[in-house]
Design an enzyme around this catalytic site. Structure first.
Site, PDB file in Angstrom:
ATOM      1  N   TYR A 148      -9.007   7.378  20.168  1.00  0.00           N
ATOM      2  CA  TYR A 148     -10.032   6.798  19.348  1.00  0.00           C
ATOM      3  C   TYR A 148     -10.238   5.331  19.517  1.00  0.00           C
ATOM      4  O   TYR A 148     -10.914   4.607  18.924  1.00  0.00           O
ATOM      5  CB  TYR A 148      -9.951   7.524  17.897  1.00  0.00           C
ATOM      6  CG  TYR A 148     -10.312   8.949  18.160  1.00  0.00           C
ATOM      7  CD1 TYR A 148     -11.700   9.381  18.013  1.00  0.00           C
ATOM      8  CD2 TYR A 148      -9.266   9.852  18.461  1.00  0.00           C
ATOM      9  CE1 TYR A 148     -11.883  10.733  18.359  1.00  0.00           C
ATOM     10  CE2 TYR A 148      -9.395  11.326  18.644  1.00  0.00           C
ATOM     11  CZ  TYR A 148     -10.768  11.720  18.754  1.00  0.00           C
ATOM     12  OH  TYR A 148     -11.075  12.869  18.623  1.00  0.00           O
TER      13      TYR A 148
ATOM     14  N   HIS B 195      -0.739   0.082   5.607  1.00  0.00           N
ATOM     15  CA  HIS B 195      -1.310   1.025   6.508  1.00  0.00           C
ATOM     16  C   HIS B 195      -0.279   2.213   6.955  1.00  0.00           C
ATOM     17  O   HIS B 195       0.157   2.386   8.020  1.00  0.00           O
ATOM     18  CB  HIS B 195      -1.842   0.370   7.953  1.00  0.00           C
ATOM     19  CG  HIS B 195      -2.741  -0.439   7.757  1.00  0.00           C
ATOM     20  ND1 HIS B 195      -3.178  -1.347   8.883  1.00  0.00           N
ATOM     21  CD2 HIS B 195      -3.401  -1.015   6.797  1.00  0.00           C
ATOM     22  CE1 HIS B 195      -4.271  -1.945   8.640  1.00  0.00           C
ATOM     23  NE2 HIS B 195      -4.498  -1.906   7.181  1.00  0.00           N
TER      24      HIS B 195
ATOM     25  N   GLN C 277       0.745  -1.208  -0.204  1.00  0.00           N
ATOM     26  CA  GLN C 277       0.001  -0.103  -0.056  1.00  0.00           C
ATOM     27  C   GLN C 277       0.760   1.384  -0.019  1.00  0.00           C
ATOM     28  O   GLN C 277       0.190   2.325   0.094  1.00  0.00           O
ATOM     29  CB  GLN C 277      -0.943   0.139   1.164  1.00  0.00           C
ATOM     30  CG  GLN C 277      -1.906  -1.084   1.215  1.00  0.00           C
ATOM     31  CD  GLN C 277      -2.904  -1.239   2.435  1.00  0.00           C
ATOM     32  OE1 GLN C 277      -2.629  -0.576   3.522  1.00  0.00           O
ATOM     33  NE2 GLN C 277      -3.795  -2.195   2.392  1.00  0.00           N
TER      34      GLN C 277
ATOM     35  N   TYR D 131     -10.113  -9.398   9.783  1.00  0.00           N
ATOM     36  CA  TYR D 131     -10.601  -9.573   8.403  1.00  0.00           C
ATOM     37  C   TYR D 131     -11.143 -11.054   7.913  1.00  0.00           C
ATOM     38  O   TYR D 131     -11.501 -11.576   7.166  1.00  0.00           O
ATOM     39  CB  TYR D 131      -9.797  -9.097   7.297  1.00  0.00           C
ATOM     40  CG  TYR D 131     -10.139  -7.668   6.942  1.00  0.00           C
ATOM     41  CD1 TYR D 131     -11.307  -7.378   6.167  1.00  0.00           C
ATOM     42  CD2 TYR D 131      -9.507  -6.651   7.385  1.00  0.00           C
ATOM     43  CE1 TYR D 131     -11.515  -5.959   5.892  1.00  0.00           C
ATOM     44  CE2 TYR D 131      -9.609  -5.335   7.194  1.00  0.00           C
ATOM     45  CZ  TYR D 131     -10.947  -4.931   6.414  1.00  0.00           C
ATOM     46  OH  TYR D 131     -11.258  -3.604   6.162  1.00  0.00           O
TER      47      TYR D 131
ATOM     48  N   GLU E   4     -14.771   3.937  10.122  1.00  0.00           N
ATOM     49  CA  GLU E   4     -15.372   5.073  11.235  1.00  0.00           C
ATOM     50  C   GLU E   4     -15.203   6.550  10.742  1.00  0.00           C
ATOM     51  O   GLU E   4     -14.460   6.773   9.865  1.00  0.00           O
ATOM     52  CB  GLU E   4     -14.457   4.996  12.315  1.00  0.00           C
ATOM     53  CG  GLU E   4     -14.789   3.761  13.402  1.00  0.00           C
ATOM     54  CD  GLU E   4     -13.996   3.638  14.555  1.00  0.00           C
ATOM     55  OE1 GLU E   4     -13.149   4.818  14.728  1.00  0.00           O
ATOM     56  OE2 GLU E   4     -14.022   2.840  15.519  1.00  0.00           O
TER      57      GLU E   4
HETATM   58  C1  HEC Z   1      -7.560  -8.075   5.125  1.00  0.00           C
HETATM   59  C2  HEC Z   1      -7.573  -7.861   3.734  1.00  0.00           C
HETATM   60  C3  HEC Z   1      -7.342  -9.202   2.992  1.00  0.00           C
HETATM   61  C4  HEC Z   1      -8.181 -10.116   2.957  1.00  0.00           C
HETATM   62  C5  HEC Z   1      -9.623 -10.622   3.808  1.00  0.00           C
HETATM   63  C6  HEC Z   1      -8.013 -11.307   2.118  1.00  0.00           C
HETATM   64  N1  HEC Z   1      -6.579 -10.768   1.495  1.00  0.00           N
HETATM   65 FE1  HEC Z   1      -5.546 -11.642   0.049  1.00  0.00          FE
HETATM   66  N2  HEC Z   1      -4.380 -10.092  -0.103  1.00  0.00           N
HETATM   67  C7  HEC Z   1      -4.601  -8.975   0.666  1.00  0.00           C
HETATM   68  C8  HEC Z   1      -3.330  -7.953   0.397  1.00  0.00           C
HETATM   69  C9  HEC Z   1      -3.256  -6.750   1.080  1.00  0.00           C
HETATM   70  C10 HEC Z   1      -2.588  -8.542  -0.638  1.00  0.00           C
HETATM   71  C11 HEC Z   1      -1.384  -8.181  -1.451  1.00  0.00           C
HETATM   72  C12 HEC Z   1      -1.686  -7.735  -2.312  1.00  0.00           C
HETATM   73  C13 HEC Z   1      -2.116  -6.183  -2.484  1.00  0.00           C
HETATM   74  O1  HEC Z   1      -1.522  -5.322  -1.892  1.00  0.00           O
HETATM   75  O2  HEC Z   1      -3.139  -5.851  -2.734  1.00  0.00           O
HETATM   76  C14 HEC Z   1      -3.262  -9.844  -0.848  1.00  0.00           C
HETATM   77  C15 HEC Z   1      -3.052 -10.813  -1.618  1.00  0.00           C
HETATM   78  C16 HEC Z   1      -3.429 -12.054  -2.031  1.00  0.00           C
HETATM   79  C17 HEC Z   1      -2.981 -12.932  -3.207  1.00  0.00           C
HETATM   80  C18 HEC Z   1      -1.933 -12.787  -3.845  1.00  0.00           C
HETATM   81  C19 HEC Z   1      -2.299 -11.938  -5.145  1.00  0.00           C
HETATM   82  C20 HEC Z   1      -1.097 -11.890  -6.295  1.00  0.00           C
HETATM   83  O3  HEC Z   1      -0.997 -10.808  -6.880  1.00  0.00           O
HETATM   84  O4  HEC Z   1      -0.097 -12.726  -6.265  1.00  0.00           O
HETATM   85  C21 HEC Z   1      -3.986 -13.873  -3.160  1.00  0.00           C
HETATM   86  C22 HEC Z   1      -3.706 -15.058  -4.026  1.00  0.00           C
HETATM   87  C23 HEC Z   1      -5.191 -13.748  -2.051  1.00  0.00           C
HETATM   88  N3  HEC Z   1      -4.922 -12.457  -1.485  1.00  0.00           N
HETATM   89  C24 HEC Z   1      -6.273 -14.432  -1.970  1.00  0.00           C
HETATM   90  C25 HEC Z   1      -6.903 -14.307  -1.058  1.00  0.00           C
HETATM   91  C26 HEC Z   1      -7.866 -15.104  -0.519  1.00  0.00           C
HETATM   92  C27 HEC Z   1      -8.379 -16.342  -1.514  1.00  0.00           C
HETATM   93  C28 HEC Z   1      -8.635 -14.517   0.385  1.00  0.00           C
HETATM   94  C29 HEC Z   1      -9.875 -15.282   1.375  1.00  0.00           C
HETATM   95  C30 HEC Z   1      -9.606 -16.567   1.796  1.00  0.00           C
HETATM   96  C31 HEC Z   1      -8.035 -13.546   0.557  1.00  0.00           C
HETATM   97  N4  HEC Z   1      -7.051 -13.065  -0.174  1.00  0.00           N
HETATM   98  C32 HEC Z   1      -8.370 -12.490   1.803  1.00  0.00           C
HETATM   99  C33 HEC Z   1      -5.684  -8.676   1.608  1.00  0.00           C
HETATM  100  C34 HEC Z   1      -6.752  -9.392   2.001  1.00  0.00           C
END
Ligand code: HEC
Length: 472
Positions: free
Chosen positions: A354, A251, A180, A365, A344
């Protein structure tokens, strides 16, 4: 003959079994996805708080093995949670199958941006002010004809007379473009005509530190001037103590605003370590206040606390990415990304706490509980919270003259819900909310322009919309 028929029957049954198995598999995958992943990656998998899972871009590996590993163990430093304790391996595979199938289905892409939007008070014209940007993050205006737009990978773009200049501003600070992080907010000095200052917030990395480990980073603020399309006279006005830098990549906050007294406020998110938000020896998880030259105002709330970081103005703020000063009262309002179900709206006051992560309306999450508490003496309540979370981002009090009925109402952007809301606030209570923009793309910033038009920065596609009331 009979054995042939039998063979055929077997094959048929196996196929039937496989088809029905795969089908329920995918359905189950869809449900599991919605439950566990949608709040960050979007209900339609196109991204929100986190990256799209169907744009064909796999930053952390495209093969099944990588996907599996990334889901099971998470990518902690970026905020991708681990599902090791939440999902069975078979469930992870079901979700992967659902992702793969959805990936195939895209192609039939998003409808084009609407030309007109209907709201209670106005029919609104929508024009494209700038497009072809890469992850635009913020917009601010030097004057009626010149706008500056940050692109998170580390470019500052100029729009002159409605035309996006091809050449970005040269020599801007080097940023850490990862997760981020990157180039975040841009803000023009309220006395720009006298002093020419422009302020930037960005992720700063300590490159020299410890080999073999990811170098630590933190939000930093710098001001400078633009001459001949080049960033000059730069001064770093906020840099946290290097021992407080973090190796995570999420963050960072960060928005910058100025109050009528000329103080500069900015935010730093908790950098993924929630407890730090309660610790005044840490810069993360806070709102900060400094003078425009970076010095510390003598009236800052923790100025007499020996161990405190003296720029801290409020504590317990998870990740604020929307900030606005009320045009009449001068109060500081913010929107804060909460955990799931805990976004919020807060009215920030000096020295107040806060509550993050001691109290919250949200869940982790991955669905696990952070705390049972939503209230506690000594900790501030939000003015409003959004459940489910919309992924609030970008905030401004409408201060123009074009939309007269919206004067001093609050514009609230949201990434995941792809919307801008208009909030009517009286005596610090939200009386009414109306969604005025919906489904045009993920909203990263929203701002009143000098001419009274409303500018909406869309993360992806990298576009800035210009809204004006339709007159007939
Ligand atoms: C709290 C937020 C959050 C949740 C909930 C979450 N992710 Fe992610 N995920 C991220 C973030 C942040 C990244 C890193 C890439 C980015 O900056 O967006 C990521 C990356 C990934 C990647 C790698 C993507 C890549 O470009 O190689 C996969 C695959 C993935 N998530 C799958 C899932 C799956 C399936 C779930 C549910 C089981 C899930 N994520 C739930 C935040 C989340």
């Amino acid at each position: 003959m009979t054995s042939k028929i039998r063979k055929f029957n077997y094959l048929f049954l196996i196929t039937l079994f496989l088809v029905s198995f795969l089908k329920t598999n995918a359905q189950n995958g869809a449900a599991l996805y919605q439950q566990n992943c949608a709040q960050c990656h979007g209900a339609d998998l196109k991204g929100g708080n986190a990256t799209s899972l169907i744009d064909g871009i796999w930053q952390f590996g495209a093969e099944d093995g990588y996907l599996f590993r990334n889901i099971k163990f998470g990518i902690a430093h970026l905020g991708m949670p681990s599902y090791e304790k939440v999902l069975e391996d078979t469930e992870i595979r079901e979700i992967m199958k659902y992702i793969r199938e959805s990936e195939k289905k895209v192609g039939a892409e998003k409808p084009p941006i609407a030309k007109m939007l209907e709201t209670l008070d106005y029919d609104v014209n929508v024009e494209i002010f700038a497009e072809g940007l890469e992850v635009p993050w913020a917009i601010d205006f030097i004057d009626a004809t010149t706008a500056l737009i940050t692109e998170r990978p580390g470019r500052l773009r100029v729009v002159t007379n409605g035309k996006l200049q091809t050449e970005p501003v040269k020599n801007i600070p080097k940023v850490l473009n990862e997760g981020q992080g990157g180039l975040l907010d841009v803000a023009i000095d309220p006395d720009y005509y006298e002093n020419g200052w422009i302020y930037l917030a960005y992720s700063h990395v300590l490159e020299h530190i410890i080999e073999g480990k990811r170098p630590p980073a933190m939000t930093r603020l710098e001001r400078g001037k633009i001459k001949n399309n080049t960033w000059t006279d730069s001064e770093i006005i906020f840099e946290a103590p290097h021992e407080t830098y973090r190796t995570t990549r999420h963050h960072y906050g960060c928005r910058i605003v100025f109050d009528p007294a000329g103080y500069l406020y900015f935010t730093i998110g908790d950098r993924g370590t929630s407890e730090h938000a309660q610790d005044f020896t840490r810069p993360n998880g806070k709102v900060h206040r400094i003078n425009k030259d970076g010095s510390i105002p003598e009236t800052n709330p923790f100025i007499d606390e020996e161990a405190a970081i003296k720029s801290i103005f409020s504590l317990g703020n998870r990740n604020i990415q929307g900030m606005a000063i009320h045009p009449k009262t001068g109060q500081l309002w913010v929107t804060e990304h909460g955990p799931m179900g805990g976004d919020e709206l807060n009215l920030i006051k000096a020295g107040k706490n806060y509550g993050w992560p001691v109290i919250t309306y949200g869940l982790n999450y991955n669905g696990t509980v952070i705390t049972d508490l939503t209230h506690k003496p000594g900790l501030e309540q939000p003015i409003l919270y959004w459940k489910p979370s919309t992924a609030v981002c970008g905030l401004d009090y409408y201060s123009g003259d074009l939309f007269k009925k919206w004067k001093n109402k609050l514009l609230v952007g949201a990434l995941k819900y792809e919307e801008v809301r208009l909030l009517d606030i009286e005596n610090n209570r939200v009386m009414h909310q109306e969604i005025i923009v919906k489904g045009q793309g993920r909203v990263r910033d929203v701002s009143t322009g000098p001419n009274g038009a409303i500018y909406v920065v869309l993360n992806k596609p990298g576009t800035v919309l210009r809204l004006t009331p339709k007159t007939d």
